[in-house]
Design a protein around this motif. Structure first.
Motif, PDB file in Angstrom:
ATOM      1  N   ASP A   1      51.616  43.912  41.648  1.00 24.16           N
ATOM      2  CA  ASP A   1      50.590  44.894  41.988  1.00 24.16           C
ATOM      3  C   ASP A   1      49.514  44.230  42.817  1.00 24.16           C
ATOM      4  OD1 ASP A   1      48.348  43.884  40.404  1.00 24.16           O
ATOM      5  OD2 ASP A   1      49.244  44.776  38.650  1.00 24.16           O
ATOM      6  N   LEU A   2      48.746  45.044  43.521  1.00 31.54           N
ATOM      7  CA  LEU A   2      47.642  44.534  44.337  1.00 31.54           C
ATOM      8  C   LEU A   2      46.532  45.565  44.338  1.00 31.54           C
ATOM      9  CD1 LEU A   2      47.047  42.071  46.389  1.00 31.54           C
ATOM     10  CD2 LEU A   2      47.363  43.803  48.140  1.00 31.54           C
ATOM     11  N   ARG A   3      45.311  45.098  44.113  1.00 28.44           N
ATOM     12  CA  ARG A   3      44.133  45.961  44.289  1.00 28.44           C
ATOM     13  C   ARG A   3      43.285  45.380  45.405  1.00 28.44           C
ATOM     14  NH1 ARG A   3      39.464  48.678  40.586  1.00 28.44           N
ATOM     15  NH2 ARG A   3      37.865  48.730  42.204  1.00 28.44           N
ATOM     16  N   ILE A   4      42.854  46.244  46.323  1.00 27.52           N
ATOM     17  CA  ILE A   4      41.979  45.808  47.399  1.00 27.52           C
ATOM     18  C   ILE A   4      40.723  46.671  47.414  1.00 27.52           C
ATOM     19  CG2 ILE A   4      43.243  47.193  49.106  1.00 27.52           C
ATOM     20  CD1 ILE A   4      42.504  44.906  51.135  1.00 27.52           C
ATOM     21  N   ASP A   5      39.581  46.014  47.565  1.00 25.16           N
ATOM     22  CA  ASP A   5      38.289  46.699  47.685  1.00 25.16           C
ATOM     23  C   ASP A   5      37.706  46.393  49.061  1.00 25.16           C
ATOM     24  OD1 ASP A   5      38.693  46.188  44.679  1.00 25.16           O
ATOM     25  OD2 ASP A   5      37.020  47.602  44.701  1.00 25.16           O
ATOM     26  N   TYR A   6      37.316  47.436  49.779  1.00 21.59           N
ATOM     27  CA  TYR A   6      36.790  47.270  51.129  1.00 21.59           C
ATOM     28  C   TYR A   6      35.270  47.137  51.072  1.00 21.59           C
ATOM     29  CZ  TYR A   6      41.473  48.445  52.544  1.00 21.59           C
ATOM     30  OH  TYR A   6      42.831  48.423  52.717  1.00 21.59           O
ATOM     31  N   LEU A   7      34.748  46.063  51.657  1.00 21.18           N
ATOM     32  CA  LEU A   7      33.324  45.754  51.539  1.00 21.18           C
ATOM     33  C   LEU A   7      32.543  46.110  52.800  1.00 21.18           C
ATOM     34  CD1 LEU A   7      33.777  42.312  49.738  1.00 21.18           C
ATOM     35  CD2 LEU A   7      33.253  44.510  48.681  1.00 21.18           C
ATOM     36  N   ASN A   8      33.140  45.891  53.967  1.00 21.64           N
ATOM     37  CA  ASN A   8      32.496  46.226  55.237  1.00 21.64           C
ATOM     38  C   ASN A   8      33.569  46.586  56.252  1.00 21.64           C
ATOM     39  OD1 ASN A   8      29.477  45.669  55.136  1.00 21.64           O
ATOM     40  ND2 ASN A   8      30.261  43.747  54.293  1.00 21.64           N
ATOM     41  N   PRO A   9      33.242  47.442  57.210  1.00 20.43           N
ATOM     42  CA  PRO A   9      34.214  47.788  58.250  1.00 20.43           C
ATOM     43  C   PRO A   9      34.635  46.540  59.037  1.00 20.43           C
ATOM     44  CG  PRO A   9      32.335  49.293  58.306  1.00 20.43           C
ATOM     45  CD  PRO A   9      31.963  48.178  57.374  1.00 20.43           C
ATOM     46  N   ALA A  10      35.938  46.443  59.350  1.00 17.36           N
ATOM     47  CA  ALA A  10      36.476  45.278  60.065  1.00 17.36           C
ATOM     48  C   ALA A  10      36.299  45.460  61.567  1.00 17.36           C
ATOM     49  CB  ALA A  10      37.939  45.079  59.696  1.00 17.36           C
ATOM     50  N   ASN A  11      35.048  45.497  61.977  1.00 16.55           N
ATOM     51  CA  ASN A  11      34.694  45.646  63.395  1.00 16.55           C
ATOM     52  C   ASN A  11      34.535  44.244  63.970  1.00 16.55           C
ATOM     53  OD1 ASN A  11      33.776  46.456  65.829  1.00 16.55           O
ATOM     54  ND2 ASN A  11      32.103  47.723  65.057  1.00 16.55           N
ATOM     55  N   CYS A  12      35.681  43.568  64.186  1.00 18.37           N
ATOM     56  CA  CYS A  12      35.631  42.124  64.424  1.00 18.37           C
ATOM     57  C   CYS A  12      36.806  41.666  65.283  1.00 18.37           C
ATOM     58  CB  CYS A  12      35.637  41.381  63.099  1.00 18.37           C
ATOM     59  SG  CYS A  12      37.092  41.732  62.091  1.00 18.37           S
ATOM     60  N   GLU A  13      36.801  40.407  65.623  1.00 13.41           N
ATOM     61  CA  GLU A  13      37.862  39.830  66.458  1.00 13.41           C
ATOM     62  C   GLU A  13      38.933  39.094  65.644  1.00 13.41           C
ATOM     63  OE1 GLU A  13      35.959  37.367  69.339  1.00 13.41           O
ATOM     64  OE2 GLU A  13      34.775  39.027  70.169  1.00 13.41           O
ATOM     65  N   ARG A  14      38.540  38.653  64.439  1.00 17.52           N
ATOM     66  CA  ARG A  14      39.501  37.860  63.661  1.00 17.52           C
ATOM     67  C   ARG A  14      39.247  38.054  62.171  1.00 17.52           C
ATOM     68  NH1 ARG A  14      38.361  33.116  65.465  1.00 17.52           N
ATOM     69  NH2 ARG A  14      37.322  32.285  63.622  1.00 17.52           N
ATOM     70  N   LEU A  15      40.333  38.115  61.410  1.00 17.87           N
ATOM     71  CA  LEU A  15      40.234  38.102  59.950  1.00 17.87           C
ATOM     72  C   LEU A  15      40.636  36.727  59.444  1.00 17.87           C
ATOM     73  CD1 LEU A  15      41.973  41.488  58.986  1.00 17.87           C
ATOM     74  CD2 LEU A  15      39.499  41.036  59.161  1.00 17.87           C
ATOM     75  N   ASN A  16      39.842  36.186  58.534  1.00 21.03           N
ATOM     76  CA  ASN A  16      40.181  34.948  57.847  1.00 21.03           C
ATOM     77  C   ASN A  16      40.387  35.274  56.377  1.00 21.03           C
ATOM     78  OD1 ASN A  16      39.771  33.283  60.152  1.00 21.03           O
ATOM     79  ND2 ASN A  16      37.558  33.367  59.785  1.00 21.03           N
ATOM     80  N   GLY A  17      41.465  34.751  55.803  1.00 15.30           N
ATOM     81  CA  GLY A  17      41.716  35.021  54.388  1.00 15.30           C
ATOM     82  C   GLY A  17      41.968  33.745  53.614  1.00 15.30           C
ATOM     83  N   ILE A  18      41.412  33.678  52.407  1.00 18.92           N
ATOM     84  CA  ILE A  18      41.737  32.570  51.519  1.00 18.92           C
ATOM     85  C   ILE A  18      42.219  33.129  50.188  1.00 18.92           C
ATOM     86  CG2 ILE A  18      40.021  31.048  52.593  1.00 18.92           C
ATOM     87  CD1 ILE A  18      38.337  31.377  50.063  1.00 18.92           C
ATOM     88  N   ALA A  19      43.169  32.439  49.597  1.00 21.24           N
ATOM     89  CA  ALA A  19      43.763  32.882  48.332  1.00 21.24           C
ATOM     90  C   ALA A  19      43.668  31.769  47.305  1.00 21.24           C
ATOM     91  CB  ALA A  19      45.228  33.264  48.543  1.00 21.24           C
ATOM     92  N   GLU A  20      43.325  32.155  46.089  1.00 22.83           N
ATOM     93  CA  GLU A  20      43.273  31.193  44.991  1.00 22.83           C
ATOM     94  C   GLU A  20      43.953  31.784  43.768  1.00 22.83           C
ATOM     95  OE1 GLU A  20      39.733  28.376  44.494  1.00 22.83           O
ATOM     96  OE2 GLU A  20      38.822  30.178  45.351  1.00 22.83           O
ATOM     97  N   VAL A  21      44.789  30.981  43.113  1.00 23.03           N
ATOM     98  CA  VAL A  21      45.426  31.428  41.880  1.00 23.03           C
ATOM     99  C   VAL A  21      44.413  31.326  40.743  1.00 23.03           C
ATOM    100  CG1 VAL A  21      47.187  30.860  40.158  1.00 23.03           C
ATOM    101  CG2 VAL A  21      47.774  30.904  42.597  1.00 23.03           C
ATOM    102  N   ARG A  22      44.211  32.443  40.032  1.00 22.01           N
ATOM    103  CA  ARG A  22      43.262  32.471  38.915  1.00 22.01           C
ATOM    104  C   ARG A  22      43.949  32.205  37.577  1.00 22.01           C
ATOM    105  NH1 ARG A  22      38.251  35.009  39.391  1.00 22.01           N
ATOM    106  NH2 ARG A  22      37.998  34.265  37.265  1.00 22.01           N
ATOM    107  N   ARG A  23      45.192  32.654  37.471  1.00 14.93           N
ATOM    108  CA  ARG A  23      45.947  32.388  36.248  1.00 14.93           C
ATOM    109  C   ARG A  23      47.382  32.075  36.627  1.00 14.93           C
ATOM    110  NH1 ARG A  23      48.458  36.592  31.916  1.00 14.93           N
ATOM    111  NH2 ARG A  23      49.598  35.047  30.742  1.00 14.93           N
ATOM    112  N   LYS A  24      47.909  31.001  36.061  1.00 12.49           N
ATOM    113  CA  LYS A  24      49.275  30.585  36.335  1.00 12.49           C
ATOM    114  C   LYS A  24      50.059  30.747  35.053  1.00 12.49           C
ATOM    115  CE  LYS A  24      50.248  26.187  37.256  1.00 12.49           C
ATOM    116  NZ  LYS A  24      50.164  24.867  37.930  1.00 12.49           N
ATOM    117  N   GLY A  25      50.794  31.858  34.926  1.00 12.77           N
ATOM    118  CA  GLY A  25      51.542  32.122  33.710  1.00 12.77           C
ATOM    119  C   GLY A  25      52.977  31.647  33.808  1.00 12.77           C
ATOM    120  N   SER A  26      53.756  31.934  32.771  1.00  9.01           N
ATOM    121  CA  SER A  26      55.138  31.470  32.755  1.00  9.01           C
ATOM    122  C   SER A  26      56.007  32.265  33.728  1.00  9.01           C
ATOM    123  CB  SER A  26      55.699  31.585  31.340  1.00  9.01           C
ATOM    124  OG  SER A  26      55.627  32.928  30.902  1.00  9.01           O
ATOM    125  N   SER A  27      55.647  33.514  33.964  1.00 10.39           N
ATOM    126  CA  SER A  27      56.479  34.320  34.864  1.00 10.39           C
ATOM    127  C   SER A  27      55.665  35.010  35.953  1.00 10.39           C
ATOM    128  CB  SER A  27      57.248  35.373  34.066  1.00 10.39           C
ATOM    129  OG  SER A  27      56.352  36.181  33.326  1.00 10.39           O
TER     130      SER A  27
END
Lengths: 149, 149, 149, 149
Positions: free
Chosen positions: C76-102
Motif C-alpha cells: 500500500d502507499l499513502r501520499i499527501d500533497y503539500l504544495n503544487p509541483a510548479n517546478c523544474e525537478r523533483l527530488n525524492g529520498i526514501a528511508e525504511v522506518r521498520r524492517k520486518g520479517s516479510s
C-alpha cells in the motif's frame, strides 16, 4: 480555556488517561501511562493497537486545535505500527506539515519511555474559520480566542 | 477457545465495551454501545474519533484472527470519517479484500443504529501463511546478492 | 546488476524519466526532470498528482530493493500533497522506518529544486526475510486450530 | 467544455493513455490500455505500481470535477494493491463517499479486463466553491458551469 485544558476535558481523553503536555499553533505533545486496561493480550504485556490509534488522534489535535481555536475534526488518519508497545508510557508529538485554508496535514510520532519508536501516524484535519460552526462541533466549549472573534 | 471469545478476552476490548458478534475466516462483525465515557465533546453528544479508530482496529481482527488461528497484529490502519457519531451504537463489519502469504488487507465499514455511515477503514494485518515466491515477483531480474544466496 | 540499474531498467521508470541516484539498504534517492508530458493542467505549469505518486512509489523502491536483493512489490502507499509541483525537478529520498520479517515500512519525502516540500508518502512493501514467530504475538493465547498445528 | 474532455486535455493523462468514459457528479469511470511503456519488470509482463496509482488519481477526478466544475486537487491518496496487473486493460470506477463543504472523500476500484481486482484506492480531494481560485488551479481551463457562475 487554554487548549491543553480544552482537550483534556473530553470524556474519552480522560477515560484513556491521556495527559496533554503542550498545545501550540502547529505543534503539540501528550503522554499516556499504560495501565492494565490498555492491554491487547490477556496477560497485559502489550498495549492494544486501538489505544495507540486513539492516542495518535488525540496527539494530532494538540497541534491543530490552537490553530483553529476550536475542535478540529479528523477527516482521515493513517497509523503505521513500528514496534510492539511493551512499555510503561507512550509519548506523542504532533507537527503540522501543511496548513491549508480549510484543512491541515499533521504528522505524529509515538515513542515509549526509552525512546523506542512505537508508531507513526499522519492525518488530515478540518482546520478553518467557517462562518458557521460545523455539525461536528456541537457540544464543544469555545476557547477564549474563539469567544473574542 | 473460539475466535469471538479470544478477541473479547483482550482487556482493552473489554474496557471499551466492544462485543464481538461474528468472527469467521475473512469476515466478522462487532458492536459497541456508546456510553458517556466514549464522548469527544464534554457534553457527551458525539463519540471521540479515537473510539471509532480503536473500534475499527478491533472489528478488522474479527475477520483476520480466524484465518491465522492467532492474533494478527495491525501493520497499518487508515480511517476516514464520514459523519459525526452522534448515536447510541456503532456496528462494524469487516471483510478481507486480499489474503496474501504473510499479510491480509481488510475493509471495515462502521454505521450507527440507523444505518448512517460513520466511518470506513482499511488496514494491513500480519496473517502468516508462508508460501513460496509470490506471483508479484515474476519477470524481474535478480541482483547479484540474490544470485549469491 | 546493481540496484540503481535494476530499477532503471523498468520500462515505466524510463518512460517517466526517473533517474536513480542512490539505492542502499534502507535508504535511497532519485530525481525527475519535469517535462511537458508530466503536466496536469493543459498549460504545463504544474506536474500532475499521478506523476508524483508514481515517482514516490519508485523512490520507495530504492530503499527496499537493496534489502531484499529483488523487486519489492508495493502493498500500500499513502501520499499527501503539500504544495503544487510548479517546478523544474523533483527530488525524492526514501528511508525504511521498520524492517520486518516479510514487510518494510518506508517514508518518502519529495521536494523541488529549491527545497520546497511537494509531497510526503508512506508505504508498506513486501521485503521478505522469513524468520520465526514475531515479537508482536507474545502474550496471546492460541486458538484450538493453532494448537492442533 | 465537458468534464471528460477537460480531464483528457491534461498532458499527463494523455501521455499515460487514459480514456475517460464517464464523469458525473459523484461518479465516474475511465480505462487504460496497458502498453509496453507501462511495464514494471523489464520483460513487460506486469504494469508498474506507479501506473496504477496515477490511474487511480485520475479516475477519482472523474467523480469530483463535475461536482466542483473545476479541477479538484488531490489532498491525499491511499492505494492498496490486490493482485498483479498482468493484464491488457485497467478499468476504474470512482464514487464519492462523503461530500463535505470543502473536501470530498472518494473510493476507486480498479479491475482488469476479466474483472479481477487489481487495486482499491481512497482519497481526499479539495472540492469546494471558493471565493477565489486556489493556487493549485493555475493553468486549468474552466468548465461551462464554472464560467456561468
Amino acid at each position: 480555556m487554554d487548549p491543553e485544558e480544552m482537550i483534556e476535558r473530553s470524556p474519552f481523553v480522560g477515560y484513556l488517561g491521556i495527559e496533554i503536555t503542550r498545545a501550540e499553533e502547529g505543534y503539540g505533545e501528550a503522554t499516556l501511562e499504560i495501565e492494565d486496561c490498555h492491554a491487547g493480550p490477556p496477560d497485559g504485556s502489550i498495549a492494544h493497537g486501538g489505544v495507540i490509534s486513539a492516542f495518535a488522534d488525540t496527539v494530532a489535535g494538540t497541534a491543530t486545535l490552537p490553530l483553529a481555536g476550536r475542535v478540529t475534526p479528523t477527516i482521515d488518519l493513517r497509523i503505521d505500527y513500528l514496534n510492539p508497545a511493551n512499555c510503561e508510557r507512550l509519548n506523542g508529538i504532533a507537527e503540522v506539515r501543511r496548513k491549508g485554508s480549510s484543512i491541515s496535514i499533521v504528522d505524529v510520532e509515538i515513542t515509549d519511555e526509552s525512546g523506542c519508536e512505537i508508531a507513526t501516524a499522519r492525518g488530515v484535519f478540518k482546520v478553518d474559520n467557517p462562518k458557521e460552526r460545523s455539525q461536528w462541533e456541537d457540544g464543544w466549549p469555545k476557547t477564549e480566542s474563539d469567544v473574542e472573534e
